[in-house]
Scaffold this active site. Structure first.
Site, PDB file in Angstrom:
ATOM      1  N   THR A   1      -9.124  -6.582   3.973  1.00  0.00           N
ATOM      2  CA  THR A   1      -7.936  -6.297   3.197  1.00  0.00           C
ATOM      3  C   THR A   1      -7.918  -5.003   2.652  1.00  0.00           C
ATOM      4  OG1 THR A   1      -9.024  -7.025   1.367  1.00  0.00           O
ATOM      5  CG2 THR A   1      -7.864  -8.593   2.500  1.00  0.00           C
ATOM      6  N   ASP A   2      -6.742  -4.318   2.216  1.00  0.00           N
ATOM      7  CA  ASP A   2      -6.883  -3.017   1.691  1.00  0.00           C
ATOM      8  C   ASP A   2      -6.689  -2.992   0.237  1.00  0.00           C
ATOM      9  OD1 ASP A   2      -4.130  -4.155   0.610  1.00  0.00           O
ATOM     10  OD2 ASP A   2      -2.959  -3.241   2.247  1.00  0.00           O
ATOM     11  N   GLN A   3      -6.305  -2.097  -0.551  1.00  0.00           N
ATOM     12  CA  GLN A   3      -6.777  -2.002  -1.839  1.00  0.00           C
ATOM     13  C   GLN A   3      -5.611  -2.875  -2.605  1.00  0.00           C
ATOM     14  OE1 GLN A   3      -5.982   2.144  -3.183  1.00  0.00           O
ATOM     15  NE2 GLN A   3      -7.382   1.910  -4.892  1.00  0.00           N
TER      16      GLN A   3
ATOM     17  N   ILE B   1      -4.144  -7.186   0.540  1.00  0.00           N
ATOM     18  CA  ILE B   1      -3.452  -7.728   1.567  1.00  0.00           C
ATOM     19  C   ILE B   1      -4.182  -7.274   3.097  1.00  0.00           C
ATOM     20  CG2 ILE B   1      -1.105  -7.649   2.895  1.00  0.00           C
ATOM     21  CD1 ILE B   1       0.131  -6.928   0.020  1.00  0.00           C
TER      22      ILE B   1
END
Length: 145
Positions: free
Chosen positions: A16-18, A21
């Site tokens: 996931t990203d920051q 997501i």
């Protein structure tokens, strides 16, 4: 419907990203997982191709993102052989969370030899195992030529 496989996986935090997501490139990795599992289910793990000096080079890949996925969600990747010839193979993918389609894609591969040059899979021993599997599917829409 041709040859297909369902692969379950759970989204890892590192994917996931920051914003929490799933980062877009992970879907292509999951497509690879789906392809590997499909071949494994056919009792043809990718290592068998490599032992014979045969590879599958990705020459085209696309993914359409329909809905965000998040950490710890369980996904199902449905991988299907769309078309196979003696020199190439195409796959389609549908990624689901619960019963919601979250992404779909396609990859197109060319069989290559150890030197990375296009190869005719019929000249390799593995063809004796591949051909009967795909011949059975010809009626289902998987083209084998």
């Amino acid at each position: 419907m041709g040859l297909s496989s369902n692969t379950r996986l759970r989204v890892r935090y590192a994917e996931t990203d920051q914003m929490g997501i799933v980062y877009h490139s992970n879907y292509l990795i999951w497509f690879e997982v789906g392809r590997s599992e499909l071949f494994r289910e056919l009792n043809l793990p990718y290592t068998e191709f490599e032992k014979q000096g045969l590879g599958l080079a990705v020459v085209e890949a696309n993914c359409r993102y329909r809905k965000s996925t998040h950490y710890d969600e369980e996904l199902v990747i449905v991988t299907e052989v769309e078309k196979m010839t003696s020199r190439s193979i195409a796959f389609t993918y549908h990624v689901y969370h619960d019963e919601t389609l979250v992404a779909e894609g396609k990859t197109f591969h060319v069989f290559v030899n150890r030197e990375g040059r296009p190869a005719d899979v019929r000249k390799f021993e593995i063809w004796q195992r591949l051909q009967p599997i795909f011949a059975k599917q010809k009626k289902s829409g998987v083209l084998l030529s």
